[in-house]
Motif scaffolding. Structure first.
Motif, short mmCIF file in Angstrom:
data_model
loop_
_atom_site.label_atom_id
_atom_site.label_comp_id
_atom_site.label_asym_id
_atom_site.label_seq_id
_atom_site.Cartn_x
_atom_site.Cartn_y
_atom_site.Cartn_z
N GLY A 64 0.83 -1.21 0.00
CA GLY A 64 0.00 0.00 0.00
C GLY A 64 0.86 1.25 0.00
O GLY A 64 1.75 1.40 -0.83
N ASP A 65 0.62 2.12 0.97
CA ASP A 65 1.39 3.37 1.10
C ASP A 65 2.65 3.20 1.94
O ASP A 65 3.43 4.13 2.08
CB ASP A 65 0.53 4.47 1.72
N GLY A 66 2.84 2.01 2.51
CA GLY A 66 4.02 1.77 3.34
C GLY A 66 5.25 1.46 2.50
O GLY A 66 5.20 1.44 1.27
N ALA A 69 5.61 -4.58 2.79
CA ALA A 69 4.33 -5.27 2.97
C ALA A 69 4.24 -5.85 4.38
O ALA A 69 5.24 -6.23 4.98
CB ALA A 69 4.20 -6.39 1.94
N ARG A 70 3.03 -5.94 4.87
CA ARG A 70 2.76 -6.53 6.19
C ARG A 70 2.51 -8.03 6.06
O ARG A 70 1.66 -8.46 5.29
CB ARG A 70 1.54 -5.88 6.83
N TYR A 71 3.23 -8.80 6.85
CA TYR A 71 3.10 -10.25 6.83
C TYR A 71 1.74 -10.71 7.36
O TYR A 71 1.19 -11.70 6.89
CB TYR A 71 4.22 -10.89 7.67
N SER A 72 1.17 -10.00 8.29
CA SER A 72 -0.10 -10.43 8.90
C SER A 72 -1.23 -10.51 7.89
O SER A 72 -2.24 -11.17 8.12
CB SER A 72 -0.49 -9.48 10.04
N GLN A 73 -1.07 -9.86 6.75
CA GLN A 73 -2.11 -9.84 5.74
C GLN A 73 -1.91 -10.89 4.65
O GLN A 73 -2.71 -10.97 3.72
CB GLN A 73 -2.18 -8.45 5.11
N GLU A 169 7.09 -7.21 6.97
CA GLU A 169 7.16 -6.86 8.38
C GLU A 169 5.92 -7.34 9.13
O GLU A 169 4.88 -7.60 8.53
CB GLU A 169 7.32 -5.35 8.55
N ASN A 170 6.06 -7.45 10.46
CA ASN A 170 4.92 -7.84 11.28
C ASN A 170 4.12 -6.60 11.68
O ASN A 170 4.43 -5.49 11.25
CB ASN A 170 5.38 -8.66 12.49
N ARG A 171 3.11 -6.78 12.52
CA ARG A 171 2.24 -5.66 12.92
C ARG A 171 2.98 -4.55 13.66
O ARG A 171 2.55 -3.41 13.68
CB ARG A 171 1.11 -6.18 13.81
N VAL A 174 8.36 -4.73 12.49
CA VAL A 174 9.64 -5.45 12.50
C VAL A 174 9.70 -6.37 11.30
O VAL A 174 8.79 -7.19 11.07
CB VAL A 174 9.80 -6.28 13.80
N LEU A 175 10.74 -6.24 10.51
CA LEU A 175 10.91 -7.10 9.35
C LEU A 175 11.23 -8.51 9.86
O LEU A 175 12.27 -8.73 10.47
CB LEU A 175 12.06 -6.57 8.47
N ASP A 176 10.30 -9.45 9.63
CA ASP A 176 10.51 -10.79 10.18
C ASP A 176 10.18 -11.92 9.20
O ASP A 176 10.15 -13.08 9.58
CB ASP A 176 9.70 -10.96 11.46
N ARG A 177 10.00 -11.59 7.94
CA ARG A 177 9.77 -12.62 6.92
C ARG A 177 10.34 -12.10 5.60
O ARG A 177 10.39 -10.89 5.36
CB ARG A 177 8.28 -12.91 6.69
N ILE A 178 10.72 -13.04 4.75
CA ILE A 178 11.08 -12.70 3.37
C ILE A 178 10.30 -13.66 2.48
O ILE A 178 10.41 -14.89 2.63
CB ILE A 178 12.59 -12.82 3.11
N LEU A 179 9.50 -13.11 1.61
CA LEU A 179 8.75 -13.87 0.62
C LEU A 179 9.61 -13.93 -0.63
O LEU A 179 10.03 -12.89 -1.14
CB LEU A 179 7.42 -13.18 0.32
N VAL A 180 9.90 -15.13 -1.09
CA VAL A 180 10.81 -15.31 -2.22
C VAL A 180 10.11 -16.07 -3.34
O VAL A 180 9.54 -17.13 -3.10
CB VAL A 180 12.09 -16.08 -1.81
N GLY A 181 10.18 -15.52 -4.53
CA GLY A 181 9.76 -16.25 -5.72
C GLY A 181 11.03 -16.76 -6.38
O GLY A 181 11.80 -15.98 -6.90
#
Length: 191
Positions: A64-66, A69-73, A169-171, A174-181
Motif C-alpha cells: 500500500g502506502d508503506g 508489505a505486512r506479513y499479517s495480511q 514486516e509484522n504488525r 519489525v521485518l521478520d519474513r522474506i517472501l521469495v519467488g
C-alpha cells in the motif's frame, strides 16, 4: 549495470547492495547478477517470469502506502499460481540464518529435498552460501532484491535460478519474513 535474462527494469546506479554482498567467487555461483528494486519505480511488466509478476503485484498490494508489505495480511490463495515457486523465510534472532516456513514444491522437486521447517544452514555450504548473503542484505536494506545466477544441480544439467526477494514486516513494523519467488529455468533453453 547487471545483466539479467528475465528482468528488464532498472537498477540503482549506486546500488547499496554492492557494498554488502561478497564477490560471486566467494558465493560459489556463476553468472550472478543482482540489484535492489525501487518499489515506486519497478513495474509488473519489468518481470518476464509470470510467478514474479504475480508476487510483485501481490507484495505491492500489501505494501500500500508503506515501504514494506505486512506479513499479517498474507494469504497464499492470492498467489496460488506462483505457490510452487514460493519460499517463505523467517530469520533467527540475529539474522544470520533463516528457517524455511514454506519451501515450494517445484523448487523441492528440482533440488531433490523438502526444506520446509529447516534452516538454510542445514542445506549445505554451497547452496546456502548465496542465500545467507542475500537474505541478511535484504533485512538490512529493507528493500526488494532481484537476482539471477547459474548453478549446477547435477553432473549433466545446469539451472538459471531467478529469485525475487520481498521483505515483509509484522504488525509492530519489525521485518521478520522474506517472501521469495524462486524460479528455476533450464540453462539449455536460454543459451
Amino acid at each position: 549495470m547487471p545483466s539479467f535474462r528475465y528482468y528488464t527494469g532498472s537498477c540503482p546506479d549506486n546500488d547499496p547492495i554492492k557494498a554488502i554482498l561478497p564477490d560471486q567467487r566467494d558465493l560459489k555461483v556463476q553468472a550472478l547478477s543482482y540489484c535492489t528494486l525501487d518499489p515506486d519505480q519497478t513495474r509488473e511488466e519489468d518481470f518476464d517470469i509470470p510467478e514474479h509478476r504475480i508476487l510483485w503485484t501481490y507484495w505491492q498490494g500489501l505494501r500500500g502506502d508503506g515501504t514494506i508489505a505486512r506479513y499479517s495480511q498474507i494469504n497464499p490463495e492470492d498467489f496460488i499460481k506462483a505457490i510452487g515457486n514460493v519460499l517463505l523465510l523467517e530469520p533467527n534472532e540475529n539474522g544470520t540464518d533463516f528457517r524455511y516456513r514454506v519451501y515450494g514444491s517445484n523448487v523441492a522437486k528440482l533440488v531433490g529435498r523438502e526444506m520446509t521447517g529447516k534452516w538454510i544452514s542445514e542445506f549445505g555450504e554451497v547452496p546456502g552460501r548465496l542465500s545467507l548473503a542475500q537474505y541478511p542484505a535484504v533485512m538490512k536494506l529493507k528493500t526488494p532484491l532481484y537476482s539471477e545466477h547459474t548453478a549446477s544441480y547435477s553432473a549433466s544439467q545446469s539451472t538459471r535460478w531467478c529469485r525475487l526477494l520481498l521483505p515483509m514486516e509484522n504488525r509492530d513494523g519489525v521485518l521478520d519474513r522474506i517472501l521469495v519467488g524462486t524460479v528455476p529455468k533450464d540453462f539449455a533453453t536460454i543459451l
